[in-house]
Design a protein around this motif. Structure first.
Motif, mmCIF file in Angstrom:
data_model
loop_
_atom_site.group_PDB
_atom_site.id
_atom_site.type_symbol
_atom_site.label_atom_id
_atom_site.label_comp_id
_atom_site.label_asym_id
_atom_site.label_seq_id
_atom_site.Cartn_x
_atom_site.Cartn_y
_atom_site.Cartn_z
ATOM 1 N N LYS A 9 0.801 -1.226 0.000
ATOM 2 C CA LYS A 9 0.000 0.000 0.000
ATOM 3 C C LYS A 9 0.831 1.271 0.000
ATOM 4 O O LYS A 9 0.394 2.290 -0.505
ATOM 5 C CB LYS A 9 -0.997 0.001 1.157
ATOM 6 C CG LYS A 9 -0.387 0.080 2.533
ATOM 7 C CD LYS A 9 -1.463 0.015 3.590
ATOM 8 C CE LYS A 9 -0.851 -0.034 4.976
ATOM 9 N NZ LYS A 9 -1.866 -0.220 5.986
ATOM 10 N N GLY A 10 2.042 1.231 0.507
ATOM 11 C CA GLY A 10 2.898 2.406 0.510
ATOM 12 C C GLY A 10 3.626 2.636 -0.805
ATOM 13 O O GLY A 10 4.328 3.625 -0.970
ATOM 14 N N ASP A 11 3.438 1.732 -1.767
ATOM 15 C CA ASP A 11 4.145 1.806 -3.048
ATOM 16 C C ASP A 11 3.257 2.287 -4.188
ATOM 17 O O ASP A 11 3.576 2.060 -5.362
ATOM 18 C CB ASP A 11 4.704 0.425 -3.418
ATOM 19 C CG ASP A 11 5.726 -0.083 -2.402
ATOM 20 O OD1 ASP A 11 6.451 0.754 -1.844
ATOM 21 O OD2 ASP A 11 5.786 -1.303 -2.187
ATOM 22 N N GLY A 12 2.142 2.916 -3.863
ATOM 23 C CA GLY A 12 1.233 3.361 -4.914
ATOM 24 C C GLY A 12 0.271 2.281 -5.358
ATOM 25 O O GLY A 12 -0.317 2.348 -6.433
ATOM 26 N N PHE A 13 0.085 1.278 -4.530
ATOM 27 C CA PHE A 13 -0.782 0.146 -4.834
ATOM 28 C C PHE A 13 -2.087 0.281 -4.059
ATOM 29 O O PHE A 13 -2.096 0.747 -2.930
ATOM 30 C CB PHE A 13 -0.082 -1.153 -4.429
ATOM 31 C CG PHE A 13 -0.959 -2.363 -4.481
ATOM 32 C CD1 PHE A 13 -1.269 -2.956 -5.682
ATOM 33 C CD2 PHE A 13 -1.486 -2.909 -3.325
ATOM 34 C CE1 PHE A 13 -2.082 -4.071 -5.735
ATOM 35 C CE2 PHE A 13 -2.294 -4.023 -3.360
ATOM 36 C CZ PHE A 13 -2.592 -4.602 -4.574
ATOM 37 N N GLU A 14 -3.179 -0.124 -4.676
ATOM 38 C CA GLU A 14 -4.481 -0.076 -4.024
ATOM 39 C C GLU A 14 -5.271 -1.332 -4.387
ATOM 40 O O GLU A 14 -5.137 -1.858 -5.489
ATOM 41 C CB GLU A 14 -5.252 1.159 -4.478
ATOM 42 C CG GLU A 14 -6.562 1.382 -3.780
ATOM 43 C CD GLU A 14 -6.387 1.663 -2.297
ATOM 44 O OE1 GLU A 14 -6.870 0.847 -1.491
ATOM 45 O OE2 GLU A 14 -5.781 2.681 -1.948
ATOM 46 N N ILE A 15 -6.050 -1.799 -3.444
ATOM 47 C CA ILE A 15 -7.016 -2.877 -3.686
ATOM 48 C C ILE A 15 -8.392 -2.273 -3.502
ATOM 49 O O ILE A 15 -8.633 -1.541 -2.542
ATOM 50 C CB ILE A 15 -6.860 -4.041 -2.690
ATOM 51 C CG1 ILE A 15 -5.603 -4.844 -2.968
ATOM 52 C CG2 ILE A 15 -8.090 -4.967 -2.731
ATOM 53 C CD1 ILE A 15 -5.371 -5.990 -2.000
ATOM 54 N N ILE A 16 -9.269 -2.583 -4.421
ATOM 55 C CA ILE A 16 -10.680 -2.272 -4.246
ATOM 56 C C ILE A 16 -11.421 -3.569 -4.530
ATOM 57 O O ILE A 16 -11.396 -4.071 -5.651
ATOM 58 C CB ILE A 16 -11.160 -1.165 -5.196
ATOM 59 C CG1 ILE A 16 -10.361 0.117 -4.965
ATOM 60 C CG2 ILE A 16 -12.661 -0.932 -5.005
ATOM 61 C CD1 ILE A 16 -10.614 1.200 -5.968
ATOM 62 N N ALA A 17 -12.025 -4.117 -3.514
ATOM 63 C CA ALA A 17 -12.807 -5.340 -3.685
ATOM 64 C C ALA A 17 -14.222 -4.937 -4.078
ATOM 65 O O ALA A 17 -14.750 -3.950 -3.576
ATOM 66 C CB ALA A 17 -12.831 -6.139 -2.387
ATOM 67 N N VAL A 18 -14.801 -5.684 -4.982
ATOM 68 C CA VAL A 18 -16.185 -5.430 -5.392
ATOM 69 C C VAL A 18 -16.983 -6.679 -5.073
ATOM 70 O O VAL A 18 -16.701 -7.759 -5.593
ATOM 71 C CB VAL A 18 -16.285 -5.087 -6.895
ATOM 72 C CG1 VAL A 18 -17.736 -4.859 -7.293
ATOM 73 C CG2 VAL A 18 -15.419 -3.871 -7.225
ATOM 74 N N ASN A 19 -17.953 -6.519 -4.212
ATOM 75 C CA ASN A 19 -18.808 -7.623 -3.823
ATOM 76 C C ASN A 19 -20.063 -7.583 -4.678
ATOM 77 O O ASN A 19 -20.681 -6.539 -4.831
ATOM 78 C CB ASN A 19 -19.146 -7.517 -2.338
ATOM 79 C CG ASN A 19 -19.874 -8.721 -1.878
ATOM 80 O OD1 ASN A 19 -21.071 -8.822 -2.106
ATOM 81 N ND2 ASN A 19 -19.169 -9.644 -1.266
ATOM 82 N N VAL A 20 -20.428 -8.717 -5.229
ATOM 83 C CA VAL A 20 -21.565 -8.787 -6.149
ATOM 84 C C VAL A 20 -22.753 -9.464 -5.483
ATOM 85 O O VAL A 20 -22.659 -10.604 -5.032
ATOM 86 C CB VAL A 20 -21.186 -9.550 -7.436
ATOM 87 C CG1 VAL A 20 -22.354 -9.612 -8.399
ATOM 88 C CG2 VAL A 20 -19.979 -8.889 -8.101
ATOM 89 N N ARG A 21 -23.836 -8.712 -5.393
ATOM 90 C CA ARG A 21 -25.155 -9.207 -4.974
ATOM 91 C C ARG A 21 -25.214 -9.793 -3.562
ATOM 92 O O ARG A 21 -25.971 -10.719 -3.296
ATOM 93 C CB ARG A 21 -25.691 -10.209 -5.982
ATOM 94 C CG ARG A 21 -26.016 -9.601 -7.307
ATOM 95 C CD ARG A 21 -26.776 -10.565 -8.173
ATOM 96 N NE ARG A 21 -27.233 -9.884 -9.367
ATOM 97 C CZ ARG A 21 -27.308 -10.441 -10.547
ATOM 98 N NH1 ARG A 21 -26.968 -11.710 -10.701
ATOM 99 N NH2 ARG A 21 -27.748 -9.761 -11.583
ATOM 100 N N GLU A 22 -24.420 -9.280 -2.657
ATOM 101 C CA GLU A 22 -24.516 -9.672 -1.256
ATOM 102 C C GLU A 22 -25.117 -8.508 -0.485
ATOM 103 O O GLU A 22 -24.987 -7.353 -0.886
ATOM 104 C CB GLU A 22 -23.139 -10.003 -0.680
ATOM 105 C CG GLU A 22 -22.501 -11.239 -1.274
ATOM 106 C CD GLU A 22 -23.134 -12.535 -0.807
ATOM 107 O OE1 GLU A 22 -23.774 -12.550 0.269
ATOM 108 O OE2 GLU A 22 -22.983 -13.538 -1.510
ATOM 109 N N SER A 23 -25.717 -8.806 0.637
ATOM 110 C CA SER A 23 -26.303 -7.746 1.449
ATOM 111 C C SER A 23 -25.204 -6.946 2.145
ATOM 112 O O SER A 23 -24.098 -7.448 2.363
ATOM 113 C CB SER A 23 -27.243 -8.343 2.503
ATOM 114 O OG SER A 23 -26.484 -9.007 3.499
#
Length: 93
Positions: A9-23
């Motif tokens: 994360k300190g190296d210009g990296f990002e995670i974005i998780a996308v959850n599909v059709r869960e509450s």
């Protein structure tokens, strides 16, 4: 993914998780249980899922610094494989 996020994360990296059709409750419970600190978006209508033409979950999409998809992997990935792909992207290879 949390370990990977913590490592890069300190190296210009990002995670974005996308959850599909869960509450919202189910997703919050999962995030809390696993101590996730990266963003987790909700795609309850599966709009993102369809627009990226994703047919199977999990699917990992690696986006370069210019915001363009660089690689896509369908299925589970080993920690080693994820790290190698991220290192390649961060180095500009």
């Amino acid at each position: 993914m949390q370990k990977t996020y913590d490592r890069f994360k300190g190296d210009g990296f990002e995670i974005i998780a996308v959850n599909v059709r869960e509450s919202k409750g189910a997703v919050k419970s999962f995030v809390d249980r696993h101590g996730l600190t990266f963003p987790v978006a909700l795609d309850q209508s599966a709009e993102v899922y369809r627009s990226w033409e994703i047919y199977y979950l999990p699917t990992s999409i690696f986006i370069n610094r210019e915001g363009r998809p660089e690689r896509m992997y369908v299925g589970g990935m080993s920690e080693r494989q994820v790290d190698m792909w991220i290192e390649d992207l961060l180095s500009g290879s």
